[in-house]
Design an enzyme around this catalytic site. Structure first.
Site, mmCIF file in Angstrom:
data_model
loop_
_atom_site.group_PDB
_atom_site.id
_atom_site.type_symbol
_atom_site.label_atom_id
_atom_site.label_comp_id
_atom_site.label_asym_id
_atom_site.label_seq_id
_atom_site.Cartn_x
_atom_site.Cartn_y
_atom_site.Cartn_z
ATOM 1 N N ALA A 62 0.860 -1.178 0.000
ATOM 2 C CA ALA A 62 0.000 0.000 0.000
ATOM 3 C C ALA A 62 0.902 1.235 0.000
ATOM 4 C CB ALA A 62 -0.859 -0.014 1.259
ATOM 5 N N GLY A 101 0.375 -5.156 0.680
ATOM 6 C CA GLY A 101 -0.747 -5.120 -0.252
ATOM 7 C C GLY A 101 -0.363 -5.640 -1.636
ATOM 8 N N GLU A 104 -0.657 -9.233 -1.437
ATOM 9 C CA GLU A 104 -2.087 -9.555 -1.310
ATOM 10 C C GLU A 104 -2.778 -9.475 -2.674
ATOM 11 O OE1 GLU A 104 -2.517 -6.684 1.969
ATOM 12 O OE2 GLU A 104 -3.547 -8.297 3.044
ATOM 13 N N GLU A 124 3.718 -5.861 7.165
ATOM 14 C CA GLU A 124 2.883 -4.855 7.836
ATOM 15 C C GLU A 124 3.191 -4.714 9.316
ATOM 16 O OE1 GLU A 124 1.866 -6.908 5.492
ATOM 17 O OE2 GLU A 124 0.385 -5.943 4.192
HETATM 18 N N1 3HC Z 1 4.562 3.532 0.239
HETATM 19 C C1 3HC Z 1 5.064 4.761 -0.030
HETATM 20 N N2 3HC Z 1 6.372 5.000 -0.281
HETATM 21 C C2 3HC Z 1 7.193 3.949 -0.253
HETATM 22 C C3 3HC Z 1 6.743 2.638 0.019
HETATM 23 C C4 3HC Z 1 5.366 2.456 0.267
HETATM 24 N N3 3HC Z 1 4.869 1.246 0.513
HETATM 25 N N4 3HC Z 1 7.801 1.803 -0.028
HETATM 26 C C5 3HC Z 1 8.874 2.565 -0.322
HETATM 27 N N5 3HC Z 1 8.517 3.851 -0.451
HETATM 28 C C6 3HC Z 1 9.379 4.987 -0.827
HETATM 29 C C7 3HC Z 1 10.453 5.244 0.213
HETATM 30 O O1 3HC Z 1 9.988 6.109 1.221
HETATM 31 C C8 3HC Z 1 11.555 5.863 -0.623
HETATM 32 O O2 3HC Z 1 11.200 7.206 -0.831
HETATM 33 P P1 3HC Z 1 12.340 8.338 -0.996
HETATM 34 O O3 3HC Z 1 13.157 7.918 -2.179
HETATM 35 O O4 3HC Z 1 11.569 9.584 -1.170
HETATM 36 O O5 3HC Z 1 13.135 8.292 0.279
HETATM 37 C C9 3HC Z 1 11.417 5.137 -1.967
HETATM 38 O O6 3HC Z 1 10.097 4.584 -1.992
HETATM 39 C C10 3HC Z 1 12.399 4.005 -2.170
HETATM 40 O O7 3HC Z 1 12.335 3.152 -1.026
HETATM 41 P P2 3HC Z 1 13.642 2.509 -0.388
HETATM 42 O O8 3HC Z 1 14.695 3.551 -0.220
HETATM 43 O O9 3HC Z 1 13.202 1.779 0.815
HETATM 44 O O10 3HC Z 1 14.082 1.528 -1.551
HETATM 45 P P3 3HC Z 1 14.789 0.105 -1.446
HETATM 46 O O11 3HC Z 1 15.022 -0.319 -2.841
HETATM 47 O O12 3HC Z 1 15.918 0.152 -0.484
HETATM 48 O O13 3HC Z 1 13.690 -0.873 -0.797
HETATM 49 C C11 3HC Z 1 11.505 -1.855 -0.557
HETATM 50 C C12 3HC Z 1 12.524 -1.175 -1.507
HETATM 51 C C13 3HC Z 1 12.051 -3.203 -0.083
HETATM 52 C C14 3HC Z 1 10.226 -2.035 -1.304
HETATM 53 C C15 3HC Z 1 11.291 -0.946 0.685
HETATM 54 O O14 3HC Z 1 11.001 0.359 0.234
HETATM 55 C C16 3HC Z 1 10.170 -1.358 1.581
HETATM 56 O O15 3HC Z 1 10.335 -2.250 2.391
HETATM 57 N N6 3HC Z 1 8.999 -0.690 1.473
HETATM 58 C C17 3HC Z 1 7.889 -0.894 2.362
HETATM 59 C C18 3HC Z 1 7.165 -2.163 2.080
HETATM 60 C C19 3HC Z 1 5.993 -2.301 2.996
HETATM 61 O O16 3HC Z 1 6.074 -2.097 4.196
HETATM 62 N N7 3HC Z 1 4.852 -2.678 2.437
HETATM 63 C C20 3HC Z 1 3.663 -2.856 3.201
HETATM 64 C C21 3HC Z 1 2.914 -1.575 3.264
HETATM 65 S S1 3HC Z 1 1.498 -1.674 4.313
HETATM 66 C C22 3HC Z 1 0.355 -2.502 3.354
HETATM 67 O O17 3HC Z 1 0.648 -2.896 2.268
HETATM 68 C C23 3HC Z 1 -0.988 -2.641 3.976
HETATM 69 C C24 3HC Z 1 -1.834 -3.619 3.221
HETATM 70 O O18 3HC Z 1 -1.844 -4.838 3.900
HETATM 71 C C25 3HC Z 1 -3.240 -3.125 3.073
#
Ligand code: 3HC
Ligand code: NAI
Length: 700
Positions: A62, A101, A104, A124
């Protein structure tokens, strides 16, 4: 259709492509785009639909920035229903990381194929959430309840091959051309008349789950997660997958997700997620700053820190030469590295051949001439300014032009160290935390003259070796240790005022600190702080200051290494135990100082220990030592085990309300004197204007 999601018909296969850099997060336009594309594909000649992503990864989850804002249609569950109800098989084609997400979405598809390098996961929990779009209902149906519980409560990603064994991925395809591979897979499925495999149609036999399984899991999570609520709700959601029909289970999951998304815990963890990424950015560094190549590193001093730092580089394939004072010290240093790797191999966390590869990358010498070809030197000798200056003068003579000269000093003046060279622009602080191969934080200390490209390089190298970097200007103790002083001071003052060590530590541990400050002192060695205090000339002349630490050292109780400090330690298990002898010593000292001991609440312990951190943090911001309040939070969470679920000291202060913090500090000033309890000007200003540190940070 939006330009972030495209749809085309390729022969008999419909292809949906998501293109929302950098990580294809499921922003509203992406959700709408996927929904529209699947709807369109129902009407055309496609026989199967491939859902894939452009750029470096499949959908990584998400869009976290949307949390906390009013919900925007279509919601993710609605999109997944449309995918699942498609009359033609939808196939997710995964590369990079399918997370949260994103995974998912893949689970709502009828089939999943992935390149071998891909990973899938539901992280999450790391944001104080649970998978809110079916993850807790679908994963147990495919992979089993136990595996689902492990995967979702840990939040750790799983490699595609393993996911395939678990049934979460159906097919591994070649790494070269994901889309071509996925199209071929989709064609094969269409041709063979493969059924619309819907995970929702799998049911779990409740009798297959041993009685009490979920209660036990809840207890285990409560113990592990120390006060966090998300792991507990995850257990409840997975239980619903067993006890309720799919739609009811999804409803239950949604309710729990909504509870978590508005929790302070999730707000704090989301704050840390973005803070960590911000911290690596240096505000005034031109975007086109080139970095220097780092292909070989030298470490001066192979003691506690030098050994760990050497491992950090060897772990990512960078050769390291370690310089020690004599052969004995060198072989001791190399021996400890070898022993540490061996333990990792014994724990099954590293293959034996990988250990050998890493050891081969680390060489040792007692000769400074070995430094002629290194690109980066990190000094980690004893904490003594003259010694460090002497070494930097040698480095200046022996290292090639352009080599970066870094010091791991905890407290010394990086500018004074740089002044011992003729190239202060190449000198920088790289302050690792102990154990250096484990702790995530790297404080990068910017000297008065440190060059931009040196900073850019060090930030990049830090990331490469897996560290989370935060920038500090030069001051005594930099961001982290400077702030820590008041925390330790109050922990000790509280003893004289009437607390036992156990009471102080357990109050802070219940707050979420990994270890209370007194137990931490015992672990690090009470002599370390004692010696540092002896070397200082600027400490106020106050007999109460660090009194118990001093008394304990002077009777030979140095902490765990002598089997006794604030606590006594079981020689076999190292378990800490209260020691009546220490309690008596504390009472005696209080009497000598004329302090009337009293009963102290946990609330006062938390406030007296944490508010000095916050107040010093405010001064650090005023002085421009830290770039932003959130950088301080990163330092504390990753360097000092401050609970991430509280968001770091500055975020926590914003949650408590700066006016409340300010008023309490003034109350303590009235009670304990002005010497240590004087609100920082910035705290006073923000408290007066009703602002938060975060608002100040965004505006400054
Ligand atoms: N939403 C918004 N922005 C995000 C994001 C997300 N899910 N994931 C990454 N970003 C942004 C980062 O803030 C960063 O922004 P910036 O360049 O302005 O600083 C940019 O994307 C690049 O991210 P990283 O520096 O972390 O890039 P990496 O290549 O090192 O890592 C990744 C990539 C492994 C995908 C890592 O970004 C990550 O772990 N992201 C989060 C994943 C996550 O937690 N997903 C679950 C979200 S909650 C959800 O999905 C709820 C659902 O169940 C309904
Ligand atoms: P240590 O005492 O374990 O190791 C220092 C090593 O430097 C010894 O092995 C010694 O033989 C070697 N040494 C001394 N003079 C030398 C010289 N001229 N040339 C080559 N080697 C020499 O010390 P530790 O704990 O590793 O600390 C090193 C530095 O790291 C200090 O500046 C300390 O403040 C800093 N630091 C320490 C942390 C800790 O928790 N121990 C945490 C963060 C920083």
């Amino acid at each position: 259709m939006s330009n972030v999601v495209s749809y085309e018909l390729n022969g008999n296969i419909g292809i949906i492509r998501v293109n929302n850099p950098p990580v294809n997060a499921l922003a509203r336009v992406v959700r709408q785009g996927i929904l529209d594309a699947v709807t369109e594909a129902q009407k055309d000649a496609s026989e199967a639909i491939v859902l894939c992503c452009e750029g470096r990864t499949f959908i990584a989850g998400a869009d976290i920035t949307e949390f906390g804002k009013p919900p925007m249609e279509p919601g993710l569950p609605e999109v997944l229903t449309v995918i699942e109800n498609s009359s033609k098989p939808v196939i997710a084609a995964i590369h990079g990381t399918a997370l949260g997400g994103g995974f998912e979405v893949a689970l709502a598809c009828h089939y999943r194929c992935a390149v071998a390098s891909a990973q899938v996961g539901l992280p999450e929990v790391k944001l104080g959430l649970l998978p809110g779009a079916g993850g807790t209902q679908r994963v147990p149906r495919v992979a089993g309840v136990k595996a689902a519980l492990d995967m979702i409560t840990s939040g750790n990603p799983i490699a595609a091959g393993k996911a395939c064994e678990m049934g979460l991925v159906d097919e591994i395809i070649g790494d070269t051309d994901l889309v071509a591979g996925a199209i071929q897979y989709a064609k094969d499925l269409a041709e063979s008349g493969a059924p619309l495999k819907r995970i929702r149609d799998i049911s779990i036999d409740p009798a297959s789950i041993e009685p009490g399984f979920f209660d036990k899991a809840r207890k285990e999570q409560a113990k592990r997660a120390r006060g966090q609520i998300a792991p507990d709700r995850i257990v409840t959601a997975i239980e619903a997958a067993v006890t309720l029909p799919m739609d009811k289970g999804l409803e239950r999951e949604r309710e729990l997700f909504k509870e978590l998304v508005t929790s302070p815990e999730s707000a704090a963890l989301r704050h840390i997620f973005f803070a960590e990424r911000q911290a690596a950015k240096i505000k005034d560094l031109p975007a086109d700053t080139q970095s220097r190549a780092i292909n070989k590193v030298a470490i001066i001093g192979g003691g506690t820190m030098g050994g760990g730092i050497a491992m950090c580089f060897a772990n990512v394939g960078i050769p390291v030469v370690m310089v020690e004072i004599n052969d004995e010290a060198l072989s001791r240093g190399l021996g400890i590295i070898s022993k540490n790797y061996t333990i990792t191999v014994q724990k099954g966390k590293l293959a034996a051949d990988k250990m050998q590869e890493r050891l081969d990358l680390i060489t040792g010498t007692t000769n400074y001439s070995a430094l002629a070809d290194v690109d980066l030197v990190i000094e980690a000798v004893f904490e003594n300014l003259e010694l460090k200056q002497e070494i930097f003068a040698k480095l200046d003579k022996g290292c090639k032009p352009g080599a970066i000269l870094a010091t791991n000093t905890s407290y010394q003046d990086v500018d004074a160290i740089a002044a011992a060279t003729n190239r202060p622009q190449d000198v920088v602080g790289m302050h690792f935390f102990s154990p250096a191969n484990v702790m995530k934080l790297l404080e990068v200390v910017r000297g008065e003259k440190t060059a931009d490209d040196v900073l850019a390089t060090v930030m990049q190298v830090g990331k490469k070796i897996g560290k989370i970097c935060a920038l500090s200007r030069v001051c005594y103790g930099f961001i982290g240790n400077r702030m820590l002083s008041g925390y330790g001071r109050e922990a000790q003052m509280l003893l004289l005022d009437g607390c036992t060590p156990e009471q102080v530590d357990s109050a802070l541990e219940r707050f979420g600190m990994a270890m209370g400050p007194l137990a931490m002192g015992d672990l690090a060695g009470l002599d370390v702080g004692y010696k540092a205090r002896q070397a200082r000339t600027d400490l106020p002349d106050n007999p109460k200051l660090f009194r118990m630490g001093t008394v304990l050292v002077e009777i030979g109780r140095l902490g765990q290494k002598t089997g006794a400090g604030y606590y006594k330690y079981d020689p076999a298990t190292r378990a800490r135990m209260s020691d009546p002898e220490v309690e008596k010593l504390i009472q005696d000292e209080a009497r000598k100082l004329g302090i009337e001991q009293r009963k102290i609440t946990d609330e006062e312990i938390i406030e007296r220990c944490l508010y000095p951190l916050i107040n010093e943090g405010a001064k650090i911001l005023e002085e421009g030592i830290a770039q932003r309040p959130s950088d301080i939070d990163v330092v504390y969470v990753y360097g000092y085990a401050f609970p991430a679920a509280k968001g770091g000291p500055m975020h926590y202060a914003d949650q408590v309300g700066l006016k409340n913090v300010y008023n309490k500090i003034n109350e303590f000033r009235g009670r304990y004197g002005e010497q240590y309890w004087k609100p920082a000007a910035l705290l006073e200003k923000l408290a007066g204007s009703g602002k938060t540190f975060a608002e100040w940070g965004a505006g400054s």
